[in-house]
Motif scaffolding. Structure first.
Motif, PDB file in Angstrom:
ATOM      1  N   HIS A 210      13.990   1.178 -18.034  1.00 52.37           N
ATOM      2  CA  HIS A 210      13.271   0.710 -19.222  1.00 52.37           C
ATOM      3  C   HIS A 210      11.855   0.266 -18.895  1.00 52.37           C
ATOM      4  O   HIS A 210      11.276  -0.578 -19.596  1.00 52.37           O
TER       5      HIS A 210
ATOM      6  N   HIS B  62       9.086  -1.968 -10.615  1.00 51.02           N
ATOM      7  CA  HIS B  62       7.881  -1.472 -11.282  1.00 51.02           C
ATOM      8  C   HIS B  62       6.933  -0.827 -10.285  1.00 51.02           C
ATOM      9  O   HIS B  62       6.281   0.170 -10.604  1.00 51.02           O
TER      10      HIS B  62
ATOM     11  N   ALA C 219       6.016   3.309 -10.635  1.00 48.93           N
ATOM     12  CA  ALA C 219       4.670   3.892 -10.618  1.00 48.93           C
ATOM     13  C   ALA C 219       4.403   4.626  -9.304  1.00 48.93           C
ATOM     14  O   ALA C 219       3.841   5.724  -9.300  1.00 48.93           O
TER      15      ALA C 219
ATOM     16  N   GLN D 153       5.870   8.131  -9.059  1.00 47.41           N
ATOM     17  CA  GLN D 153       5.103   9.111  -9.841  1.00 47.41           C
ATOM     18  C   GLN D 153       3.827   9.498  -9.087  1.00 47.41           C
ATOM     19  O   GLN D 153       3.418  10.666  -9.083  1.00 47.41           O
ATOM     20  N   TRP D 154       3.210   8.499  -8.477  1.00 46.67           N
ATOM     21  CA  TRP D 154       1.994   8.728  -7.675  1.00 46.67           C
ATOM     22  C   TRP D 154       2.315   9.668  -6.510  1.00 46.67           C
ATOM     23  O   TRP D 154       1.554  10.598  -6.219  1.00 46.67           O
TER      24      TRP D 154
ATOM     25  N   ASP E 143       9.166   1.602 -19.398  1.00 41.82           N
ATOM     26  CA  ASP E 143       8.205   1.866 -20.466  1.00 41.82           C
ATOM     27  C   ASP E 143       8.058   0.684 -21.420  1.00 41.82           C
ATOM     28  O   ASP E 143       7.101   0.633 -22.202  1.00 41.82           O
ATOM     29  N   LEU E 144       8.998  -0.237 -21.383  1.00 38.15           N
ATOM     30  CA  LEU E 144       8.859  -1.436 -22.213  1.00 38.15           C
ATOM     31  C   LEU E 144       7.739  -2.332 -21.699  1.00 38.15           C
ATOM     32  O   LEU E 144       7.315  -3.255 -22.401  1.00 38.15           O
ATOM     33  N   GLY E 145       7.279  -2.052 -20.485  1.00 39.00           N
ATOM     34  CA  GLY E 145       6.121  -2.776 -19.967  1.00 39.00           C
ATOM     35  C   GLY E 145       6.514  -3.978 -19.128  1.00 39.00           C
ATOM     36  O   GLY E 145       7.424  -4.732 -19.472  1.00 39.00           O
ATOM     37  N   LEU E 146       5.787  -4.158 -18.029  1.00 35.72           N
ATOM     38  CA  LEU E 146       6.067  -5.302 -17.160  1.00 35.72           C
ATOM     39  C   LEU E 146       5.833  -6.644 -17.857  1.00 35.72           C
ATOM     40  O   LEU E 146       6.664  -7.552 -17.721  1.00 35.72           O
TER      41      LEU E 146
ATOM     42  N   LYS F  96       0.849  -1.191   0.000  1.00 32.97           N
ATOM     43  CA  LYS F  96       0.000   0.000   0.000  1.00 32.97           C
ATOM     44  C   LYS F  96       0.883   1.239   0.000  1.00 32.97           C
ATOM     45  O   LYS F  96       1.808   1.339   0.809  1.00 32.97           O
TER      46      LYS F  96
ATOM     47  N   ALA G 271      -2.952   3.605  -2.741  1.00 35.54           N
ATOM     48  CA  ALA G 271      -2.937   2.753  -3.928  1.00 35.54           C
ATOM     49  C   ALA G 271      -2.285   1.416  -3.573  1.00 35.54           C
ATOM     50  O   ALA G 271      -1.222   1.376  -2.973  1.00 35.54           O
ATOM     51  N   THR G 272      -2.974   0.347  -3.956  1.00 33.63           N
ATOM     52  CA  THR G 272      -2.468  -1.006  -3.728  1.00 33.63           C
ATOM     53  C   THR G 272      -1.639  -1.474  -4.924  1.00 33.63           C
ATOM     54  O   THR G 272      -2.019  -1.223  -6.074  1.00 33.63           O
ATOM     55  N   HIS G 273      -0.537  -2.156  -4.655  1.00 35.14           N
ATOM     56  CA  HIS G 273       0.263  -2.805  -5.706  1.00 35.14           C
ATOM     57  C   HIS G 273       0.401  -4.284  -5.336  1.00 35.14           C
ATOM     58  O   HIS G 273       0.863  -4.602  -4.245  1.00 35.14           O
ATOM     59  N   MET G 274       0.022  -5.167  -6.257  1.00 36.23           N
ATOM     60  CA  MET G 274       0.011  -6.600  -5.943  1.00 36.23           C
ATOM     61  C   MET G 274       1.388  -7.242  -6.103  1.00 36.23           C
ATOM     62  O   MET G 274       1.517  -8.381  -6.565  1.00 36.23           O
TER      63      MET G 274
END
Lengths: 318, 318
Positions: free
Chosen positions: B211, B248, B252, B255-256, B213-216, B156, B169-172
């Motif tokens: 990197h 990751h 995020a 930024q939050w 932005d390459l995506g998880l 959290k 915000a939760t991150h799993m």
């Protein structure tokens, strides 16, 4: 053609969890198909692969004793029948044909492809290279420059230039969906018998498109919290999750496509029809039209590689 | 204080898969601790919860018959002992104390917290709100404005203002690690007995930082391809995956935090010591210092909430 019934080749797409085999004519027509569950990850050792191979293709061999056989996919991995070294990018039909290897009494096995560059971790494919060769064989528009996306357990985004795979990126989208649905807290709220919910799918895609910067580990939790707070029916949560994951693949993949200079080049989806339809819908949500959607291009790819390697019987070119 | 041994409260952090109970003095000292595996997700129905509750706290009740009991966590969820409605953000100790509910012969149960706003899916917590109340009670510097991060299965990120949880915000992250390691193709290459590999962890964090932005879904595949191509030893892949996932979350989450205007406010990590150390190291890779690292603040939070609700025996304020 002296072949009985016009059969020119036996081709096998031999993946981790299953295999598909085809009796293929010289013009690419699929004359017969067999599927089996003896995927490469379920087998170990030469004898096991030989037995599975004979079981699936034995009847065709008996009817057509001289037919060549070619196989692609995880059958060529470290834990497959034969560890066939990857062909490095750029790789096209000639390099793949030159890299074929054959275990005793087995099929010629297509090498996978390795992308190792740009200061990033390497990426690998096994099987998709053959689908791509097939797509390029079937569609001239893709050959000079294109982006070919192969949705699946491990989706591949591929940059093609001059009929070569020059770069690609894997996204574990399908596997993420499966493990999260089956093994995470997210799956607990999802009924097993829920029907498709296109609205929830689109809602997930849009969440990734508009708020992807919040991060996938965070956004995934909405597939629980939307259910817990009754903002989405539990039967809609699986499609929301699917949309979220495919949306994150697109969010990153489309940036990758732009960086590769492919925005003005053809975009093709190659894969199972239903899955491609989901991707096509998701791409629409990003404002991106799909130029081509192709189902199974493996037989065309296997035939092109066999021909390139000179494996086919002397062909009548009259 | 007329209490034997100074015990003032029995507090329970009753999560999904386990519970921890403490005998707590009025000054917050933990006099005794018990742990058990009867997590809320393993129990069903009033009788099962009562039996587990008696088993864990019965001896303390016998010795201190008049002690109040308070519990937080998934014990208050739909599938817990009593479905205690969430307190909406902003929520502080007063709102949480006002929302306590008590099943017959059971503990007073702390409500979870709901964040529903900003046009995004709602987010929920159960248990962490009590840890946060404890952290605020123990550390005055966090009360006016702070970012409190609670790493875990469901991490959290919390914005505190004026002693209230105003947004989170939760991150799993932890659950993603567990399911990918245990159930995905990534886990297959990872030996079960691999020791820690801080270098590989940092390499994963840096990949997300540089990197992301390459995506998880794409970057995860490196936890396989780096092994397949022998660029990382198989024993290093689990820590690479851990670094990638935590990276990751930070990519995020930071930024939050910036969007919430918290960059100049204290940043605290609250959770298990070893896990907080991983997060602290990962934050360093992003150039972010951690102001406070706090182990288990649940007893302090439970005591503060019990006192706020007037549950404690008449206290001697001389």
């Amino acid at each position: 053609m002296a072949m009985v019934n016009g059969a020119a080749l036996i081709g096998v797409d031999w993946g981790s969890t299953s295999l598909r085999a085809w009796l293929i004519a010289a013009d690419g027509t699929v004359l017969a198909e067999r599927t089996a569950e003896q995927g490469a990850s379920t087998l170990s050792g030469h004898a096991a692969f030989t037995a599975a191979f004979d079981e699936v293709t034995g009847a065709w061999h008996a009817a057509h004793p001289r037919l060549p056989v070619i196989a692609c996919g995880m059958v060529g991995s470290t834990h497959g029948w034969r560890d066939v070294p990857y062909a490095p990018c750029p790789a096209g039909a000639a390099a793949l044909a030159a890299g074929l290897q054959r275990p005793q009494d087995g099929p010629h096995i297509v090498p996978g492809v390795l992308f190792d560059g740009a200061g990033l971790p390497p990426d690998v494919m096994r099987g998709e290279e053959t689908q791509i060769v097939g797509a390029l064989h079937l569609h001239e528009t893709l050959r000079a420059a294109s982006c070919i996306v192969l949705p699946g357990t491990h989706s591949k985004w591929t940059q093609v230039r001059d009929e070569q795979i020059v770069r690609f990126a894997t996204h574990m989208t399908g596997e993420l969906y499966a493990v999260l649905r089956q093994h995470s807290v997210l799956g607990r709220l999802m009924p097993k018998d829920a029907g498709p919910d296109p609205d929830a799918f689109v809602q997930g895609v849009d969440a990734a498109r508009d708020h992807g910067d919040l991060g996938l580990p965070h956004q995934l939790f909405a597939a629980r919290s939307l259910g817990v707070t009754h903002k989405l029916p539990h039967a809609a949560l699986a499609d929301y999750l699917s949309g979220l994951l495919i949306g994150h693949e697109l969010h990153a993949g489309l940036q990758w496509r732009a960086a590769a200079g492919l925005n003005a080049k053809p975009l093709a989806l190659v894969g199972a029809t239903k899955l491609c339809a989901r991707y096509q819908l998701a791409l629409q949500r990003f404002g991106i039209p799909t130029d081509l959607v192709l189902d199974n291009t493996a037989p065309a790819g296997l035939l092109a590689l066999a021909r390139q390697a000179g494996l086919l019987q002397k062909e009548d070119h009259d």
